[in-house]
Design a protein around this motif. Structure first.
Motif, PDB file in Angstrom:
ATOM      1  N   CYS A 268       0.982  -1.498   0.148  1.00 43.60           N
ATOM      2  CA  CYS A 268       0.142   0.012   0.037  1.00 43.60           C
ATOM      3  C   CYS A 268       0.993   1.350  -0.091  1.00 43.60           C
ATOM      4  N   LYS A 269       1.890   1.719   0.802  1.00 41.90           N
ATOM      5  CA  LYS A 269       2.681   2.878   1.221  1.00 41.90           C
ATOM      6  C   LYS A 269       3.594   2.468   1.058  1.00 41.90           C
ATOM      7  N   SER A 270       4.756   3.090   0.192  1.00 35.50           N
ATOM      8  CA  SER A 270       6.541   2.730   0.489  1.00 35.50           C
ATOM      9  C   SER A 270       7.122   3.134   1.729  1.00 35.50           C
ATOM     10  N   ASN A 271       8.140   2.977   1.734  1.00 33.63           N
ATOM     11  CA  ASN A 271       8.701   3.247   2.926  1.00 33.63           C
ATOM     12  C   ASN A 271       8.320   4.246   3.850  1.00 33.63           C
ATOM     13  N   ASP A 272       8.772   5.461   2.644  1.00 32.17           N
ATOM     14  CA  ASP A 272       8.321   7.053   3.373  1.00 32.17           C
ATOM     15  C   ASP A 272       7.210   7.478   3.696  1.00 32.17           C
ATOM     16  N   GLY A 273       6.818   5.872   3.684  1.00 34.95           N
ATOM     17  CA  GLY A 273       4.981   6.757   3.894  1.00 34.95           C
ATOM     18  C   GLY A 273       4.009   7.268   2.441  1.00 34.95           C
ATOM     19  N   ARG A 274       4.659   6.949   1.372  1.00 33.71           N
ATOM     20  CA  ARG A 274       4.228   7.786   0.350  1.00 33.71           C
ATOM     21  C   ARG A 274       3.063   6.413  -0.138  1.00 33.71           C
ATOM     22  N   THR A 275       1.958   6.324  -0.478  1.00 34.61           N
ATOM     23  CA  THR A 275       0.600   5.959  -0.824  1.00 34.61           C
ATOM     24  C   THR A 275       1.807   5.642  -2.577  1.00 34.61           C
ATOM     25  N   LYS A 276       1.276   4.175  -3.017  1.00 35.34           N
ATOM     26  CA  LYS A 276       1.612   3.450  -4.389  1.00 35.34           C
ATOM     27  C   LYS A 276       0.773   4.176  -5.722  1.00 35.34           C
ATOM     28  N   TYR A 277      -0.569   3.757  -4.891  1.00 34.34           N
ATOM     29  CA  TYR A 277      -2.161   3.904  -6.047  1.00 34.34           C
ATOM     30  C   TYR A 277      -1.809   5.038  -5.906  1.00 34.34           C
ATOM     31  N   THR A 278      -3.011   5.457  -7.157  1.00 32.60           N
ATOM     32  CA  THR A 278      -3.838   6.873  -7.831  1.00 32.60           C
ATOM     33  C   THR A 278      -5.389   6.483  -7.267  1.00 32.60           C
ATOM     34  N   MET A 279      -5.689   7.454  -8.307  1.00 35.38           N
ATOM     35  CA  MET A 279      -7.629   6.977  -7.773  1.00 35.38           C
ATOM     36  C   MET A 279      -8.249   7.462  -9.563  1.00 35.38           C
ATOM     37  N   SER A 280      -9.216   6.755  -9.562  1.00 38.31           N
ATOM     38  CA  SER A 280      -9.518   6.841 -10.973  1.00 38.31           C
ATOM     39  C   SER A 280     -11.575   7.438 -10.662  1.00 38.31           C
ATOM     40  N   THR A 281     -12.022   8.306 -11.230  1.00 36.73           N
ATOM     41  CA  THR A 281     -13.340   8.475 -11.111  1.00 36.73           C
ATOM     42  C   THR A 281     -14.305   7.775 -11.808  1.00 36.73           C
ATOM     43  N   LEU A 282     -15.918   7.872 -11.046  1.00 32.77           N
ATOM     44  CA  LEU A 282     -17.201   7.737 -12.175  1.00 32.77           C
ATOM     45  C   LEU A 282     -17.485   7.758 -11.448  1.00 32.77           C
ATOM     46  N   GLU A 283     -18.568   8.488 -11.948  1.00 34.41           N
ATOM     47  CA  GLU A 283     -19.546   9.259 -11.855  1.00 34.41           C
ATOM     48  C   GLU A 283     -20.766   8.812 -12.519  1.00 34.41           C
ATOM     49  N   ASN A 284     -22.094   9.126 -11.382  1.00 32.87           N
ATOM     50  CA  ASN A 284     -23.571   8.279 -11.424  1.00 32.87           C
ATOM     51  C   ASN A 284     -23.396   7.152 -11.543  1.00 32.87           C
ATOM     52  N   THR A 285     -23.490   6.317 -11.175  1.00 36.25           N
ATOM     53  CA  THR A 285     -23.706   5.120 -10.510  1.00 36.25           C
ATOM     54  C   THR A 285     -24.316   4.896  -9.151  1.00 36.25           C
ATOM     55  N   ARG A 286     -24.705   3.424  -9.169  1.00 38.63           N
ATOM     56  CA  ARG A 286     -25.504   3.097  -8.026  1.00 38.63           C
ATOM     57  C   ARG A 286     -24.898   1.713  -7.850  1.00 38.63           C
ATOM     58  N   TRP A 287     -24.137   1.400  -6.354  1.00 42.73           N
ATOM     59  CA  TRP A 287     -24.218   0.080  -6.397  1.00 42.73           C
ATOM     60  C   TRP A 287     -24.888  -0.555  -4.888  1.00 42.73           C
ATOM     61  N   GLU A 288     -24.153  -1.528  -4.287  1.00 41.06           N
ATOM     62  CA  GLU A 288     -24.638  -2.631  -3.292  1.00 41.06           C
ATOM     63  C   GLU A 288     -24.531  -2.011  -1.939  1.00 41.06           C
ATOM     64  N   GLU A 289     -25.141  -1.569  -1.268  1.00 41.31           N
ATOM     65  CA  GLU A 289     -24.299  -0.436  -0.196  1.00 41.31           C
ATOM     66  C   GLU A 289     -24.270  -2.028   0.722  1.00 41.31           C
ATOM     67  N   ALA A 290     -22.382  -2.041   0.818  1.00 41.03           N
ATOM     68  CA  ALA A 290     -22.157  -2.363   1.486  1.00 41.03           C
ATOM     69  C   ALA A 290     -20.562  -1.656   1.615  1.00 41.03           C
ATOM     70  N   SER A 291     -20.304  -1.034   2.373  1.00 38.84           N
ATOM     71  CA  SER A 291     -19.065   0.451   3.288  1.00 38.84           C
ATOM     72  C   SER A 291     -18.828  -0.107   4.693  1.00 38.84           C
ATOM     73  N   TYR A 292     -17.866  -0.152   4.335  1.00 38.72           N
ATOM     74  CA  TYR A 292     -17.392  -0.610   6.361  1.00 38.72           C
ATOM     75  C   TYR A 292     -16.689   0.993   6.906  1.00 38.72           C
ATOM     76  N   SER A 293     -16.697   1.486   6.293  1.00 43.10           N
ATOM     77  CA  SER A 293     -16.200   2.433   6.769  1.00 43.10           C
ATOM     78  C   SER A 293     -17.528   4.197   6.026  1.00 43.10           C
ATOM     79  N   ASN A 294     -18.316   4.879   7.424  1.00 44.02           N
ATOM     80  CA  ASN A 294     -18.688   6.048   7.010  1.00 44.02           C
ATOM     81  C   ASN A 294     -18.578   7.794   7.041  1.00 44.02           C
ATOM     82  N   LEU A 295     -17.825   8.507   6.024  1.00 44.41           N
ATOM     83  CA  LEU A 295     -17.189   9.810   6.795  1.00 44.41           C
ATOM     84  C   LEU A 295     -17.790  10.519   6.597  1.00 44.41           C
ATOM     85  N   SER A 296     -18.299  12.168   7.233  1.00 46.19           N
ATOM     86  CA  SER A 296     -18.536  13.417   7.019  1.00 46.19           C
ATOM     87  C   SER A 296     -17.687  14.060   6.583  1.00 46.19           C
ATOM     88  N   VAL A 297     -17.659  14.586   5.417  1.00 50.31           N
ATOM     89  CA  VAL A 297     -16.236  15.198   4.677  1.00 50.31           C
ATOM     90  C   VAL A 297     -16.730  16.105   4.131  1.00 50.31           C
TER      91      VAL A 297
END
Length: 453
Positions: free
Chosen positions: A298-327
Motif C-alpha cells: 500500500c505505501k512505500s518506506n517514506d509513507g507515500r501511497t503507491k496508488y492513484t485514484m480514478s473516478t466514475l460518476e452517476n452510478t449506483r452500487w450495493e450498500e456494503a461500506s465498512y466506513s462512512n465519513l462526513s467530509v
C-alpha cells in the motif's frame, strides 16, 4: 328411470370433457428414453414433450422401470427422478404436465410440482417455491435470477445466492403480510394473479382476457425479467410478449457481475467494467470484472501511497461500506480512501464518503444520482484479452517489423550476390585477360576463352 338415464348421460358427458382436457400419452413400464434415439415422450396435442436437452451426455438413459420407478442413468450413476411410491403407468398430458399414476389411477407424482423457469396455465407457484432463470436461451442450467413466492404473501425477484431481504429485491408485488400460503397462478387466457388460502384473488398481476386459442406461459428469462408470452396458434406460430415485470432492462441486480455496471444504450442493456478493470470472460457479462493492475504494498518506506485514484460518476452500487465519513469535499473523500490501505473504492455524495472493499456488486448507471465513485488504481498490466484497438495496433507493429526484417535480409542478399559476381568476373579477367565493364554488364566470350577458363 328416465331421470337416472339422463343423470348417467350428463355424468358421462362431464367425464368425457374432463378426459379431453387432461388426455395424455400412455407410457408403460419398461419404456426408456435416450438423447440419440427415442429422445422424448410427446403429448397428444404435440405441444409438449418430456425428454432430454441437447447438453446431456449421449450415454444417458431415462428408465420407467418394470418396478414403476422413474430413474436416470448416466456415466455409471443412477438418480431417482420421482421420489414416490411405485407407479403403474405414466403420461405426458396435453396441459404440459408429466404424471405418474398408481394402480387406482391417482397421480402420485407430477412435473408441475417441480418448476424450473416457466409456469404453464393450471400450474401453481406455491408459497416457498421459486422459478430460476436459465444461463442462456441455449443453456438450461440454473442462471443468475430467481422469482420467489414468499411465505408472507409477497412475490419477489432476487439475484441467486442472496438472502430474501428487501435490499436485494428488484421486483415485488407489494403484497407482503396478506397471509400465508398465497399462490401464483396463470390461466389459459393469460390471467396472472395471486390467490390466498380462502380462494380469494388478492392481486391481478395481469388482467387476462387474451385469446384462449393461443398458448400462454410465464417465464423468467436469462436477463432476469419475467414475462408473459403468447404463442400464436396460427400458421406463423410466432411468440409475442404480452407483459413484463419491468421495462428497465438494467433493473435485475447483478446482471453485469461483480465490479461491472449496467448502462442502457437505446433501451438495450450493456455492461461496463470499473476503471482499471476488464471482463474475466469478454463474451459473458455475468463473469464480472477483475483488475488489470497488480496489487502492491500500500505505501512505500517514506509513507507515500503507491496508488492513484480514478473516478466514475452517476452510478449506483450495493450498500456494503465498512466506513462512512462526513467530509466537506470530494477531494477529501478521495484522499481519505487513498491513505487507507483497506479502502479500494469510495462513494462520495452530499458530504458522505462511503469506503468500500472489492468486489462491488449490483452496479448500474443512474443519472439521477449525483455521486462520484473513486476507484484505487495501481501499476497497469496488459489485459489478457485487450481491446480491439490494441489488437489492431499489435498486428500493425508486428507486420511492419516483419516487413522491415524481410527488406534487410533482401538487401544483405543483394550485396552478397553482387560481391560474388564481382569475384567471378575478376577471376575470369585474371585468367582470360578479359576486362569488366564499368557497370559489370554481361558480355559474350569466345569458345577458346571459355575453354581456357
Amino acid at each position: 328411470m328416465a331421470s337416472t338415464t339422463l343423470l348417467f348421460l350428463l355424468l358421462s358427458a362431464f367425464c368425457v370433457a374432463a378426459v379431453a382436457q387432461q388426455r395424455g400419452s400412455n407410457i408403460s413400464r419398461g419404456s426408456s428414453l435416450t438423447p440419440t434415439s427415442n429422445s422424448f415422450w410427446l403429448s397428444p396435442n404435440r405441444l409438449y414433450a418430456f425428454g432430454f436437452y441437447k447438453q446431456v451426455p449421449s450415454t444417458a438413459t431415462l428408465h420407467f422401470t418394470s418396478e414403476g420407478r422413474l430413474r436416470l442413468q448416466t456415466q455409471g450413476q443412477q438418480k431417482e427422478i420421482a421420489n414416490s411410491a411405485s407407479a403403474s403407468s405414466a403420461s405426458m398430458l396435453d396441459s404440459g404436465n408429466f404424471v405418474l399414476y398408481n394402480s387406482d389411477g391417482d397421480i402420485v407424482w407430477q412435473s408441475f410440482d417441480l418448476q424450473t423457469d416457466t409456469l404453464l396455465p393450471g400450474q401453481r407457484l406455491s408459497a416457498g417455491k421459486e422459478l430460476f432463470s436459465s444461463v442462456s436461451e441455449t443453456n438450461p442450467s440454473t442462471g443468475m435470477f430467481r422469482l420467489k413466492m414468499q411465505n408472507n404473501g409477497n412475490l419477489v425477484q432476487y439475484p441467486v445466492k442472496t438472502p430474501d431481504a428487501p435490499t436485494y429485491a428488484y421486483y415485488t408485488s407489494e403484497t407482503g403480510g396478506v397471509g400465508d400460503n398465497v399462490t401464483l397462478l396463470l390461466d389459459g387466457g393469460g390471467h396472472l394473479y395471486l390467490l390466498n388460502t380462502n380462494g380469494s384473488n388478492i392481486l391481478n398481476i395481469t388482467d387476462g382476457g387474451y385469446d384462449n386459442e393461443n398458448l400462454h406461459l410465464l417465464k423468467i428469462d436469462p436477463d432476469g425479467i419475467f414475462k408473459l408470452y403468447s404463442h400464436d396458434s396460427g400458421q406463423n406460430g410466432s411468440w409475442s410478449i404480452l407483459w413484463r415485470s419491468s421495462n428497465d432492462k438494467c433493473a435485475p441486480k447483478g446482471l453485469c457481475g461483480v465490479n461491472g455496471f449496467c448502462i442502457l444504450l437505446d433501451e438495450r442493456p450493456d455492461c461496463k467494467c470499473l476503471p482499471g478493470f476488464y471482463f474475466v470472460v469478454e463474451s459473458n457479462w455475468s463473469s464480472g470484472c477483475i483488475r488489470n493492475f497488480k496489487e502492491e504494498i500500500c505505501k512505500s518506506n517514506d509513507g507515500r501511497t503507491k496508488y492513484t485514484m480514478s473516478t466514475l460518476e452517476n452510478t449506483r452500487w450495493e450498500e456494503a461500506s465498512y466506513s462512512n465519513l462526513s467530509v466537506p469535499t470530494q477531494e477529501d473523500c478521495e484522499q481519505a480512501c487513498l491513505e487507507d490501505c483497506n479502502c479500494e473504492a469510495a462513494l462520495f455524495e452530499d458530504g458522505s464518503c462511503k469506503k468500500q472493499r472489492l468486489p462491488l456488486r449490483f452496479g448500474r448507471r443512474s443519472l439521477g444520482d449525483s455521486n462520484i465513485l473513486f476507484v484505487k488504481m495501481g501499476s497497469p498490466e496488459v489485459s489478457p484479452h485487450g481491446s480491439k484497438k490494441e489488437l489492431r495496433t499489435d498486428i500493425l507493429v508486428i507486420s511492419v517489423s516483419l516487413a522491415s526484417f524481410a527488406l534487410i535480409i533482401l538487401a544483405i542478399s543483394g550485396v552478397l550476390i553482387r560481391r560474388k559476381n564481382l569475384w567471378a568476373y575478376k577471376k575470369i579477367s585474371e585468367t582470360g585477360n578479359v576486362g569488366l565493364t564499368e557497370d559489370v554488364a554481361l558480355r559474350s566470350f569466345t569458345y577458346m576463352e571459355l575453354e581456357k577458363v
